[in-house]
Design a protein around this motif. Structure first.
Motif, PDB file in Angstrom:
ATOM      1  N   ILE B 182       0.740  -1.109   0.022  1.00 50.87           N
ATOM      2  CA  ILE B 182       0.008   0.019  -0.129  1.00 50.87           C
ATOM      3  C   ILE B 182       0.923   1.103   0.085  1.00 50.87           C
ATOM      4  N   ASN B 183       0.401   2.227  -0.937  1.00 48.95           N
ATOM      5  CA  ASN B 183       1.572   3.226  -1.235  1.00 48.95           C
ATOM      6  C   ASN B 183       0.714   4.431  -1.507  1.00 48.95           C
ATOM      7  N   ILE B 184       1.392   5.734  -1.539  1.00 51.47           N
ATOM      8  CA  ILE B 184       0.642   7.079  -1.800  1.00 51.47           C
ATOM      9  C   ILE B 184       0.757   7.294  -3.238  1.00 51.47           C
ATOM     10  N   GLY B 191       6.323   7.503  -1.584  1.00 49.99           N
ATOM     11  CA  GLY B 191       6.322   6.522  -0.466  1.00 49.99           C
ATOM     12  C   GLY B 191       6.931   7.102   0.698  1.00 49.99           C
ATOM     13  N   VAL B 195       8.298   2.208   3.251  1.00 48.46           N
ATOM     14  CA  VAL B 195       7.807   1.588   1.977  1.00 48.46           C
ATOM     15  C   VAL B 195       9.082   1.923   1.058  1.00 48.46           C
ATOM     16  N   GLU B 215      -2.124   1.869  -4.798  1.00 49.72           N
ATOM     17  CA  GLU B 215      -2.871   3.250  -4.197  1.00 49.72           C
ATOM     18  C   GLU B 215      -4.177   2.843  -3.454  1.00 49.72           C
ATOM     19  N   ALA B 216      -4.501   3.451  -2.337  1.00 49.12           N
ATOM     20  CA  ALA B 216      -5.766   3.070  -1.426  1.00 49.12           C
ATOM     21  C   ALA B 216      -6.865   3.175  -2.271  1.00 49.12           C
TER      22      ALA B 216
END
Lengths: 339, 339
Positions: B182-184, B191, B195, B215-216
């Motif tokens: 899970i990353n931005i 990250g 991450v 991505e979320a």
């Protein structure tokens, strides 16, 4: 009559640029009487778009910038290289005091990098956060920070709480904004190292009305007016909110179309459902302000249409009418004691 | 016929204990022929509940534990003090090899603390993660870790990826589980520090099929089968998913009841909508496994009814039928080379 507010709008950023951007910007002139509009973008498409409208030319200036920063470009490098892009040109105007605010639906990375590197921080501000407004069952909450400063420190989170509180009080009109920190439980001992370190600092901060931990489950219900968090967490909150809503509503829509029976039912509920869902449309609040800068930068969604552009520019006008930057400066200069 | 699987069920944990817990546990005997059931709880209410059913008494054992750990108690202290609670008694049976798995809808904190302190870690496992299954538009994803280990290290996240991958392959039946972190953002340079440190380790890990950043926003659409993250982030993902869904569906329901017209529409769409929403009901997958322990601990929702209890026990049977702990042990003993 108040002071004029000069807003540079990036006419080239976003999926619907320049058409929707120019449309929304020009529409705002009608309601915001002190607005001076500066449209930055490539000459040809920008002039072609403007030629479609009648407007008071004394209130609209154009600034030509022929380069375009693409969504996939590494942001810092793009900002440094493409000096003649609408983002760099527009932000430089804010830096030089030729404009008060900059609004863009372009690359988030480039807008954040430009905010830090070109516009620059207000004195006393450690890190400028990006703070979108998210719609909730109760109204709207400010999520601060949602992507500008990953791995932030506790002292920075306290400043986010102070900035967010001022914004919600004076721009969103919330009398005594409830400030919460996003946490994984309501109990005192819960949290990661950053939250545990920040908690007593927020409790001791006199400028804000701190209500303690907020669990993510309660965010969509409007558990706090200002949601303080580190940027990685904030980004996950925002994207989970958007992703879950759009996925679920997509499933509901698919179901409504699945048979003759449901199609008939859909006809009956559509007007009411549309009205309900409209209150969860983030675009009605405008883009996300990047706070703590010498000026204001507003990052809109890439998918922005005229309505979000208009609301973002109105947000800029409110921001300067309420002198938020003046209030922040005196708060950070005076430290914890001032308000 | 395979080997018997001995599952201790905490009859006292959760909002609907002991009624729904006992009901779900006894129902599972019918489908899981190798199941040996052990019900732990206070003698009086437990015996009263059991007296309502007919069942094969050779397959059901009762163990009495008169203390109850409350939801609000500090978990570690509760585990240490209340030696005669159903959680401590049940977990001790797993520890001593008198049972294979422990299932509870009681205090999450106490279950996690007990998993670590009583049942204990498998050799080679740095930290045991809690890994709920979340329903998506595409099926189901394993979120690992979602609350057991805040501020985890990169090497621990790699183990989470390996454990999650084994679980999804052998228990959920996904042939080649796609593992994402899970990353931005999807770009390489995005990250936070954790991450960025974990990314190359996951790329180099031969045991898993790593697909990079998720991505979320894409999580609800089923972007990966195994979602690797640090526990604070995982908890926020899970709670945002639950909170956003329940808030939005609540708004939709309210709208359907808002007028005579919408009520009529609701009648037409209800059966189809119910079917759609059922596929997003997390309880059909059972509770969240805590992995990497000498045994298995499954944490169910506090609101669990018989269906979730049954699915959680089936999960335990699958887990041991597939010898997941044996596979983990040989993977962690052999290091990156083994599978």
């Amino acid at each position: 009559m108040g002071k004029n507010v000069r807003v540079v709008v990036d006419a080239m950023g976003g999926d619907h640029a320049p058409g929707e951007i120019v449309k929304g910007a020009l529409e705002t002139l009608e309601t915001e009487k002190n607005l001076q509009l500066i449209l930055a973008g490539q000459q040809k498409p920008l002039e072609a778009e403007l030629s479609k409208y009648h407007f008071d030319s004394r209130r609209v200036q154009t600034v030509f910038a022929e380069e375009v920063i693409e969504m996939a470009e590494p942001p810092v490098a793009a900002i440094r290289k493409k000096k003649n892009s609408s983002i760099v040109v527009g932000m430089n105007m804010v830096k030089k005091g030729e404009a008060d605010a900059f609004v863009s639906a372009g690359s988030t990375g480039a807008v954040l990098a430009g905010g830090q590197l070109i516009v620059g921080r207000l004195k006393g501000v450690e890190r400028p956060p990006l703070a979108p407004l998210i719609p909730t069952a109760r109204g709207v909450s400010l999520l601060i920070d949602c992507g500008a400063n990953v791995d932030a420190r506790a002292s920075q989170l306290v400043q986010f709480a102070q900035m967010g509180s001022l914004y919600m009080k004076y721009v969103a009109g919330v009398k005594k904004p409830r400030v919460g920190i996003i946490n994984i439980g309501a109990e005192e001992e819960k949290g990661n190292a950053l939250v545990k370190e920040t908690m007593p600092l927020l409790k001791a901060c006199k400028d804000i009305h701190f209500i303690g931990s907020v669990e993510a489950r309660d965010i969509p219900y409007g558990a706090a007016d200002v949601l303080v968090c580190e940027a990685f967490v904030g980004n996950v909150v925002l994207k989970m909110f958007e992703g879950t809503s759009s996925m679920l509503l997509g499933q509901v829509k698919k179901t409504l179309k699945s048979s003759a029976r449901t199609k008939m039912g859909a006809l009956l509920i559509k007007p009411a459902l549309k009205k309900t869902l409209k209150s969860f449309d983030a675009s009605q609040y405008g883009g996300a302000p990047m706070l703590g800068l010498k000026g204001l930068v507003v990052k809109m969604h890439g998918s922005s249409k005229a309505g979000e552009v208009k609301n973002s520019i109105i947000q800029c006008c409110d921001f300067f009418r309420q002198d938020i930057n003046g209030k922040m400066s005196s708060q950070f200069a005076a430290g914890q004691a001032g308000n």
